[in-house]
Design an enzyme around this catalytic site. Structure first.
Site, PDB file in Angstrom:
ATOM      1  N   LYS A   1      -1.349  -9.365   2.754  1.00  0.00           N
ATOM      2  CA  LYS A   1      -0.653  -8.998   3.823  1.00  0.00           C
ATOM      3  C   LYS A   1      -1.584  -8.026   4.708  1.00  0.00           C
ATOM      4  O   LYS A   1      -2.219  -7.027   4.248  1.00  0.00           O
ATOM      5  CB  LYS A   1       0.745  -8.393   3.566  1.00  0.00           C
ATOM      6  CG  LYS A   1       1.540  -7.692   4.748  1.00  0.00           C
ATOM      7  CD  LYS A   1       2.854  -7.336   4.415  1.00  0.00           C
ATOM      8  CE  LYS A   1       3.001  -6.148   3.565  1.00  0.00           C
ATOM      9  NZ  LYS A   1       2.685  -4.802   4.312  1.00  0.00           N
TER      10      LYS A   1
ATOM     11  N   ASP B   1       1.003  -1.012  -0.084  1.00  0.00           N
ATOM     12  CA  ASP B   1       0.207  -0.045   0.034  1.00  0.00           C
ATOM     13  C   ASP B   1       1.023   1.087  -0.021  1.00  0.00           C
ATOM     14  O   ASP B   1       0.328   2.522  -0.169  1.00  0.00           O
ATOM     15  CB  ASP B   1      -1.222   0.000   1.186  1.00  0.00           C
ATOM     16  CG  ASP B   1      -0.241  -0.038   2.484  1.00  0.00           C
ATOM     17  OD1 ASP B   1       0.730  -0.380   2.512  1.00  0.00           O
ATOM     18  OD2 ASP B   1      -1.052  -0.134   3.331  1.00  0.00           O
ATOM     19  N   SER B   2       2.208   1.053   0.111  1.00  0.00           N
ATOM     20  CA  SER B   2       3.030   2.187  -0.111  1.00  0.00           C
ATOM     21  C   SER B   2       2.838   2.924  -1.488  1.00  0.00           C
ATOM     22  O   SER B   2       3.256   3.879  -1.692  1.00  0.00           O
ATOM     23  CB  SER B   2       4.406   1.613  -0.066  1.00  0.00           C
ATOM     24  OG  SER B   2       5.009   0.733  -0.818  1.00  0.00           O
TER      25      SER B   2
ATOM     26  N   GLU C   1      -1.570  -5.632   8.542  1.00  0.00           N
ATOM     27  CA  GLU C   1      -0.785  -5.123   9.385  1.00  0.00           C
ATOM     28  C   GLU C   1      -1.296  -5.552  10.881  1.00  0.00           C
ATOM     29  O   GLU C   1      -2.590  -5.228  11.064  1.00  0.00           O
ATOM     30  CB  GLU C   1      -0.685  -3.477   9.394  1.00  0.00           C
ATOM     31  CG  GLU C   1       0.250  -3.246   8.325  1.00  0.00           C
ATOM     32  CD  GLU C   1       0.396  -1.535   7.933  1.00  0.00           C
ATOM     33  OE1 GLU C   1      -0.071  -1.109   8.922  1.00  0.00           O
ATOM     34  OE2 GLU C   1       0.815  -1.096   6.899  1.00  0.00           O
TER      35      GLU C   1
ATOM     36  N   GLU D   1       9.117  -4.928  10.249  1.00  0.00           N
ATOM     37  CA  GLU D   1       9.435  -3.656   9.810  1.00  0.00           C
ATOM     38  C   GLU D   1      10.111  -2.741  10.658  1.00  0.00           C
ATOM     39  O   GLU D   1       9.435  -2.378  11.752  1.00  0.00           O
ATOM     40  CB  GLU D   1       8.238  -2.622   9.270  1.00  0.00           C
ATOM     41  CG  GLU D   1       8.841  -1.437   8.478  1.00  0.00           C
ATOM     42  CD  GLU D   1       7.970  -0.766   7.559  1.00  0.00           C
ATOM     43  OE1 GLU D   1       6.637  -1.371   7.116  1.00  0.00           O
ATOM     44  OE2 GLU D   1       8.321   0.222   7.132  1.00  0.00           O
TER      45      GLU D   1
ATOM     46  N   ASP E   1      -1.252  -5.780  -0.360  1.00  0.00           N
ATOM     47  CA  ASP E   1      -1.697  -5.195   0.922  1.00  0.00           C
ATOM     48  C   ASP E   1      -2.991  -5.140   1.052  1.00  0.00           C
ATOM     49  O   ASP E   1      -3.935  -4.428   0.202  1.00  0.00           O
ATOM     50  CB  ASP E   1      -1.077  -4.001   1.105  1.00  0.00           C
ATOM     51  CG  ASP E   1       0.427  -4.051   1.889  1.00  0.00           C
ATOM     52  OD1 ASP E   1       0.235  -5.056   2.870  1.00  0.00           O
ATOM     53  OD2 ASP E   1       1.128  -3.137   1.733  1.00  0.00           O
TER      54      ASP E   1
HETATM   55  O1  KIV Z   1       3.670  -1.131   1.678  1.00  0.00           O
HETATM   56  C1  KIV Z   1       4.766  -1.586   1.799  1.00  0.00           C
HETATM   57  O2  KIV Z   1       5.556  -1.158   0.794  1.00  0.00           O
HETATM   58  C2  KIV Z   1       5.054  -2.489   2.727  1.00  0.00           C
HETATM   59  C3  KIV Z   1       6.573  -2.747   2.845  1.00  0.00           C
HETATM   60  C4  KIV Z   1       7.394  -1.492   3.465  1.00  0.00           C
HETATM   61  C5  KIV Z   1       7.002  -3.923   3.868  1.00  0.00           C
HETATM   62  O3  KIV Z   1       4.359  -2.812   3.468  1.00  0.00           O
END
Ligand code: KIV
Length: 263
Positions: free
Chosen positions: A111, A43-44, A113, A180, A82
């Site tokens: 994924k 989600d970055s 959190e 992280e 994510d």
């Molecule tokens: O969203 C992302 O890029 C991440 C990584 C930093 C692990 O979750």
């Protein structure tokens, strides 16, 4: 890597897992050609590609579109997508809808959190046949609660809490865990305590694998330079210089040249 059994095998054999973010077909294809083990549609993307200040702006629609593009670029690779902010906090039903859409778009796993408060959701996802990767330590969706992007798990109490959460995720059926920005010793302790692989980012060298944001690895930003992210390319300067040369060539009538004229 093609499936979660490959993660278990890598952990068992002590073979480090190399993961990188990808948000589009172009970079997914390149990463596959380079032999990267698996891709993360993080989600970055909300920050790196869409220019938002944090990952809270990633939406299911955004994640589905990027996941589908990555799948088209790398049909054979294991792709983790994510779960966006809050989509796994509204109960298993919403989480299943979003995870289902991501899987249909081409994800091999999702994924999410943290774990406290959404244990039942993790259990439901896994029980529904959706592989879940955990994410502990600095969880960017909680940046406002954490008071910024800072190392987590420094105190003995916080470290114990993280280890407990890691064990909970494993017990709930997570197949791997991202750690992280936690201290090296805590990442080592978690890796030794778990049977599932840990994938570190800013957490030292003793996890079962590493993940980096592609744009950091390629040095594509002139502003963001996290110390833990090794730059394998000065991409920003290279791309800017190429663009400058192009626009100069156009202005000075050096592009196109005779051999670039079609007919
Ligand atoms: O969203 C992302 O890029 C991440 C990584 C930093 C692990 O979750």
């Amino acid at each position: 890597m093609k499936g979660i059994l490959d993660f278990a095998r890598a952990r068992r054999d002590g073979r480090p897992i190399g993961m990188v973010t990808s948000y589009d077909a172009w970079s997914a294809r390149l990463a596959a050609q380079a032999g990267v083990d698996c891709l993360l549609v993080g989600d970055s993307v909300a920050m790196v590609v869409h220019g938002f200040a944090d990952t809270l702006h990633a939406t299911p629609e955004m994640m589905v579109a990027h996941t589908a593009a990555v799948r088209r670029g790398a049909p054979e690779l294991f792709v983790v997508a994510d779960m966006p902010f809050l989509t796994f906090r509204k109960g298993p039903e919403t989480a299943l809808d979003v995870a289902g859409a991501l899987m249909r778009a081409g994800a091999s796993a999702v994924k999410l959190e943290g774990v406290r408060g959404h244990e039942r959701t993790v259990e439901q996802l896994v029980g529904s046949g959706i592989p879940v990767m955990g994410h502990l330590g600095l969880t960017p969706q909680s940046v406002h609660q954490l008071g910024g992007y800072r190392v987590q798990g420094r105190s003995a109490e916080d470290a114990a809490r993280l280890l407990e959460d890691a064990r909970t995720l494993q017990a709930l059926g997570a197949f791997a865990l991202v750690l992280e920005c936690v201290p090296e010793q805590l990442a080592t302790d978690a890796t030794e305590a778990l049977a599932i692989p840990t994938i570190g980012i800013g957490s030292g060298p003793r996890t079962s694998g590493q993940v980096l944001v592609l744009h950091d690895l390629l040095g594509l930003s002139d502003e963001f330079r996290p110390r833990f992210a090794r730059r394998y390319l000065e991409g920003h300067a290279l791309v800017r210089d190429a663009l400058q040369r192009y626009v100069t060539d156009v202005r000075e009538a050096r592009f196109p040249a005779r051999e670039e004229v079609l007919c």
